[in-house]
Design an enzyme around this catalytic site. Sequence first.
Site, PDB file in Angstrom:
ATOM      1  N   ALA A  23       0.845  -1.201   0.000  1.00 34.87           N
ATOM      2  CA  ALA A  23       0.000   0.000   0.000  1.00 34.87           C
ATOM      3  C   ALA A  23       0.875   1.244   0.000  1.00 34.87           C
ATOM      4  O   ALA A  23       0.737   2.120   0.844  1.00 34.87           O
ATOM      5  CB  ALA A  23      -0.904  -0.017   1.231  1.00 34.87           C
ATOM      6  N   VAL A  26       2.796   3.653  -5.064  1.00 34.67           N
ATOM      7  CA  VAL A  26       2.275   3.125  -6.317  1.00 34.67           C
ATOM      8  C   VAL A  26       0.970   2.361  -6.083  1.00 34.67           C
ATOM      9  O   VAL A  26      -0.066   2.668  -6.682  1.00 34.67           O
ATOM     10  CB  VAL A  26       3.330   2.224  -7.004  1.00 34.67           C
ATOM     11  CG1 VAL A  26       2.726   1.452  -8.165  1.00 34.67           C
ATOM     12  CG2 VAL A  26       4.485   3.078  -7.493  1.00 34.67           C
ATOM     13  N   ALA A 234      13.736   1.741 -19.432  1.00 38.68           N
ATOM     14  CA  ALA A 234      14.201   2.633 -20.503  1.00 38.68           C
ATOM     15  C   ALA A 234      13.496   3.986 -20.428  1.00 38.68           C
ATOM     16  O   ALA A 234      14.127   5.027 -20.606  1.00 38.68           O
ATOM     17  CB  ALA A 234      13.954   1.979 -21.861  1.00 38.68           C
ATOM     18  N   ASN A 236      12.287   5.561 -17.795  1.00 42.53           N
ATOM     19  CA  ASN A 236      12.851   6.368 -16.710  1.00 42.53           C
ATOM     20  C   ASN A 236      14.279   6.806 -17.032  1.00 42.53           C
ATOM     21  O   ASN A 236      14.685   7.928 -16.710  1.00 42.53           O
ATOM     22  CB  ASN A 236      12.807   5.592 -15.389  1.00 42.53           C
ATOM     23  CG  ASN A 236      11.452   5.743 -14.712  1.00 42.53           C
ATOM     24  OD1 ASN A 236      10.671   6.621 -15.075  1.00 42.53           O
ATOM     25  ND2 ASN A 236      11.161   4.901 -13.753  1.00 42.53           N
ATOM     26  N   CYS A 288      12.672   6.454  -8.229  1.00 44.10           N
ATOM     27  CA  CYS A 288      12.788   5.646  -9.445  1.00 44.10           C
ATOM     28  C   CYS A 288      14.013   5.910 -10.311  1.00 44.10           C
ATOM     29  O   CYS A 288      14.689   4.966 -10.717  1.00 44.10           O
ATOM     30  CB  CYS A 288      11.541   5.830 -10.291  1.00 44.10           C
ATOM     31  SG  CYS A 288      10.108   5.103  -9.519  1.00 44.10           S
TER      32      CYS A 288
HETATM   33  C1  UDX Z   1       6.979   1.468  -5.979  1.00 45.90           C
HETATM   34  C2  UDX Z   1       7.453   0.267  -6.763  1.00 45.90           C
HETATM   35  O1  UDX Z   1       6.879  -0.851  -6.253  1.00 45.90           O
HETATM   36  C3  UDX Z   1       8.914   0.294  -6.869  1.00 45.90           C
HETATM   37  O2  UDX Z   1       9.422  -0.833  -7.485  1.00 45.90           O
HETATM   38  C4  UDX Z   1       9.176   1.483  -7.695  1.00 45.90           C
HETATM   39  O3  UDX Z   1      10.463   1.551  -8.155  1.00 45.90           O
HETATM   40  C5  UDX Z   1       8.831   2.692  -6.854  1.00 45.90           C
HETATM   41  O4  UDX Z   1       7.496   2.635  -6.564  1.00 45.90           O
HETATM   42  P1  UDX Z   1       6.437   2.365  -3.749  1.00 45.90           P
HETATM   43  O5  UDX Z   1       4.995   2.101  -3.857  1.00 45.90           O
HETATM   44  O6  UDX Z   1       6.896   3.760  -3.993  1.00 45.90           O
HETATM   45  O7  UDX Z   1       7.231   1.398  -4.694  1.00 45.90           O
HETATM   46  O8  UDX Z   1       7.069   1.825  -2.414  1.00 45.90           O
HETATM   47  P2  UDX Z   1       6.590   2.092  -0.951  1.00 45.90           P
HETATM   48  O9  UDX Z   1       5.848   3.374  -0.868  1.00 45.90           O
HETATM   49  O10 UDX Z   1       7.766   1.838  -0.105  1.00 45.90           O
HETATM   50  O11 UDX Z   1       5.496   0.949  -0.722  1.00 45.90           O
HETATM   51  C6  UDX Z   1       5.737  -0.387  -0.670  1.00 45.90           C
HETATM   52  C7  UDX Z   1       4.805  -0.989   0.376  1.00 45.90           C
HETATM   53  O12 UDX Z   1       4.918  -2.402   0.317  1.00 45.90           O
HETATM   54  C8  UDX Z   1       5.103  -0.556   1.814  1.00 45.90           C
HETATM   55  O13 UDX Z   1       3.941  -0.022   2.395  1.00 45.90           O
HETATM   56  C9  UDX Z   1       5.529  -1.850   2.495  1.00 45.90           C
HETATM   57  O14 UDX Z   1       5.127  -1.924   3.852  1.00 45.90           O
HETATM   58  C10 UDX Z   1       4.832  -2.888   1.650  1.00 45.90           C
HETATM   59  N1  UDX Z   1       5.448  -4.212   1.713  1.00 45.90           N
HETATM   60  C11 UDX Z   1       6.763  -4.355   1.465  1.00 45.90           C
HETATM   61  C12 UDX Z   1       4.656  -5.303   2.038  1.00 45.90           C
HETATM   62  O15 UDX Z   1       3.459  -5.169   2.274  1.00 45.90           O
HETATM   63  N2  UDX Z   1       5.246  -6.533   2.061  1.00 45.90           N
HETATM   64  C13 UDX Z   1       6.563  -6.719   1.832  1.00 45.90           C
HETATM   65  O16 UDX Z   1       7.047  -7.856   1.888  1.00 45.90           O
HETATM   66  C14 UDX Z   1       7.354  -5.595   1.523  1.00 45.90           C
HETATM   67  C1  UDX Z   2       9.236   9.331 -12.419  1.00 45.47           C
HETATM   68  C2  UDX Z   2       8.629   9.230 -13.815  1.00 45.47           C
HETATM   69  O1  UDX Z   2       8.339  10.550 -14.292  1.00 45.47           O
HETATM   70  C3  UDX Z   2       7.389   8.359 -13.792  1.00 45.47           C
HETATM   71  O2  UDX Z   2       6.881   8.198 -15.110  1.00 45.47           O
HETATM   72  C4  UDX Z   2       7.759   7.004 -13.211  1.00 45.47           C
HETATM   73  O3  UDX Z   2       6.629   6.153 -13.142  1.00 45.47           O
HETATM   74  C5  UDX Z   2       8.362   7.176 -11.839  1.00 45.47           C
HETATM   75  O4  UDX Z   2       9.494   8.033 -11.918  1.00 45.47           O
HETATM   76  P1  UDX Z   2       8.731  10.735 -10.240  1.00 45.47           P
HETATM   77  O5  UDX Z   2      10.058  10.241  -9.774  1.00 45.47           O
HETATM   78  O6  UDX Z   2       7.557  10.600  -9.330  1.00 45.47           O
HETATM   79  O7  UDX Z   2       8.315  10.011 -11.596  1.00 45.47           O
HETATM   80  O8  UDX Z   2       8.862  12.292 -10.582  1.00 45.47           O
HETATM   81  P2  UDX Z   2       9.366  13.157 -11.829  1.00 45.47           P
HETATM   82  O9  UDX Z   2       8.361  14.211 -12.074  1.00 45.47           O
HETATM   83  O10 UDX Z   2       9.735  12.322 -12.984  1.00 45.47           O
HETATM   84  O11 UDX Z   2      10.652  13.880 -11.232  1.00 45.47           O
HETATM   85  C6  UDX Z   2      11.821  13.166 -10.861  1.00 45.47           C
HETATM   86  C7  UDX Z   2      12.908  14.149 -10.456  1.00 45.47           C
HETATM   87  O12 UDX Z   2      13.388  14.877 -11.578  1.00 45.47           O
HETATM   88  C8  UDX Z   2      12.463  15.200  -9.441  1.00 45.47           C
HETATM   89  O13 UDX Z   2      13.466  15.405  -8.487  1.00 45.47           O
HETATM   90  C9  UDX Z   2      12.258  16.426 -10.288  1.00 45.47           C
HETATM   91  O14 UDX Z   2      12.376  17.618  -9.550  1.00 45.47           O
HETATM   92  C10 UDX Z   2      13.373  16.271 -11.291  1.00 45.47           C
HETATM   93  N1  UDX Z   2      13.143  16.997 -12.551  1.00 45.47           N
HETATM   94  C11 UDX Z   2      12.078  16.699 -13.332  1.00 45.47           C
HETATM   95  C12 UDX Z   2      14.067  17.969 -12.961  1.00 45.47           C
HETATM   96  O15 UDX Z   2      15.052  18.236 -12.271  1.00 45.47           O
HETATM   97  N2  UDX Z   2      13.858  18.603 -14.154  1.00 45.47           N
HETATM   98  C13 UDX Z   2      12.791  18.331 -14.963  1.00 45.47           C
HETATM   99  O16 UDX Z   2      12.683  18.951 -16.028  1.00 45.47           O
HETATM  100  C14 UDX Z   2      11.877  17.342 -14.540  1.00 45.47           C
END
Ligand code: UDX
Ligand code: UDX
Length: 487
Positions: A23, A26, A234, A236, A288
Amino acid sequence: MISPVFTPTCAEMTIKKVCCLGAGYVGGPTCSIMAYKCPDIQVIVVDKSKQRIDEWNSDVLPIYEPGLDEVVKQCRGKNLHFSTEIETAIKEADLIFISVNTPTKTFGYGKGKAADLKYVELAARDIVETVESGFKIVVEKSTVPVKAAESISTILHSKQKAGVEFQVLSNPEFLAEGSAITDLLHAERVLIGGEQSPKGKLAIGALSWIYQHWIPEEKILTMDTWSSELSKLAANAFLAQRISSINALTPLCEETGADVSEVAKAIGKDSRIGSKFLQASVGFGGSCFQKDILNLVYICESLGLQEVAAYWNSVIVINDYQKRRFSLRIVHRLFNTVTDKRISILGFAFKKNTGDTRESAAIHLSKHLMDENAKLAIYDPKVDKQQILDDLSHPYISEDPSRVARLVTIHQSAYEAGQGSHALVICTEWDEFVKLDFRRMYEIMEKPAFVFDGRKILDHEALISIGFEVETIGKRFNQSANRLDDF
Ligand code: UDX
Ligand code: UDX
């Protein structure tokens, strides 16, 4: 190789219940939108953390995301549920998303580069132990190295009980934090990778059917699993590469007097290049970009593709350089010493509209300044005090956590942080920083009062006319040109 979307024809493919393991940033928003758009489907999000689930069931959700509260309030208790009953949820679901975190390994083989798939593997093991009958579609939503779906599939099939059948799909997430709800509602594309067998295609069709509740069919791309997994890495890597490319031009602009914003505007007008992700900054952060590129680098190195690995790694090298360069510039402009000087860090999240600090440039900048014995007064509108202290006390950042207690204070407003400080450093582009009363700020700061705008969001001419000394990314002001000549 894009094949047409299949519409499920078997009764067994009708999806009535979906469960999501994890939870987080994502799993939470993705499933909330799924429940919102598919009133005919029951969506259960489970997590091993009771605290996180309690928060999802409370009035204050564990993540801040514009628009999310309304969606959750509308669906929670109807067709959207948050629970720690992982086994029950897995048993009852027709389709199971794996959305647990996949951090970069901090130990052993692949340390600092490879993704730690421990949680993904545990999730697959939980599924295979729990499921007793029926056809289950397991969807990999966590970003994983190419061929992770194959590992999940191997685990699932190794202990598969009679009367149970699994199909594994890859369905990478493209949402960006801070705009997750809009990104989910108006996705430019949905990617579904699966086995190119009749059963695989039926599973792909079943997941497509869910998305078709709100995404036009032509935006749903289906392909083989490996292509789908690699596409996520790719995408990202390409986005991060654009930021490193524009950031690589910033020192050149600062040295020569060109303005990086003008350069970005000019190149972005070329439709082959486009204007997005050309915003020069103090460096990209987030959960990411760095992780996915390191993953890509690791895969290439493992395959002996050294030149390709070096190419992608340079995106990270420039990003690290950019963060380090900015903090060096702060020290340099503050007369080459920041020892005991109070510096206000405005913004700690890795970008605006999120409370997430993972890989935030502010963490690294703070580390560099703490190494120089600066006193940091930090304010972020959405990041908890404890989160900031935990980030700065992490063994990777600070060898001695007592230094953090000694050097860092967390504040409730930008003015409180700015009081008596020598410099303001903008690390996150929060809108409220643009609207600050800088005359008031100037009055309460030490003189000379410096502003280091790491996000290029402020009106620099106006600041200079108030009396501030101003530095930003990719632009040199005359005043700083003169000052630099003094050194
Ligand atoms: C997501 C993607 O899954 C990750 O691969 C991507 O690169 C970044 O975004 P995200 O949703 O951001 O991860 O991670 P996080 O907010 O840390 O949530 C993961 C959740 O999974 C946590 O709440 C954690 O408690 C839960 N978890 C983890 C479980 O329920 N079981 C596990 O075994 C491990
Ligand atoms: C990214 C991807 O955009 C998304 O598609 C993927 O699923 C997860 O990773 P996120 O990391 O949530 O999303 O944010 P993003 O808006 O991409 O920004 C990433 C970082 O780049 C931030 O620190 C942002 O401030 C920086 N950034 C972004 C810059 O420095 N310049 C830019 O022009 C855009």
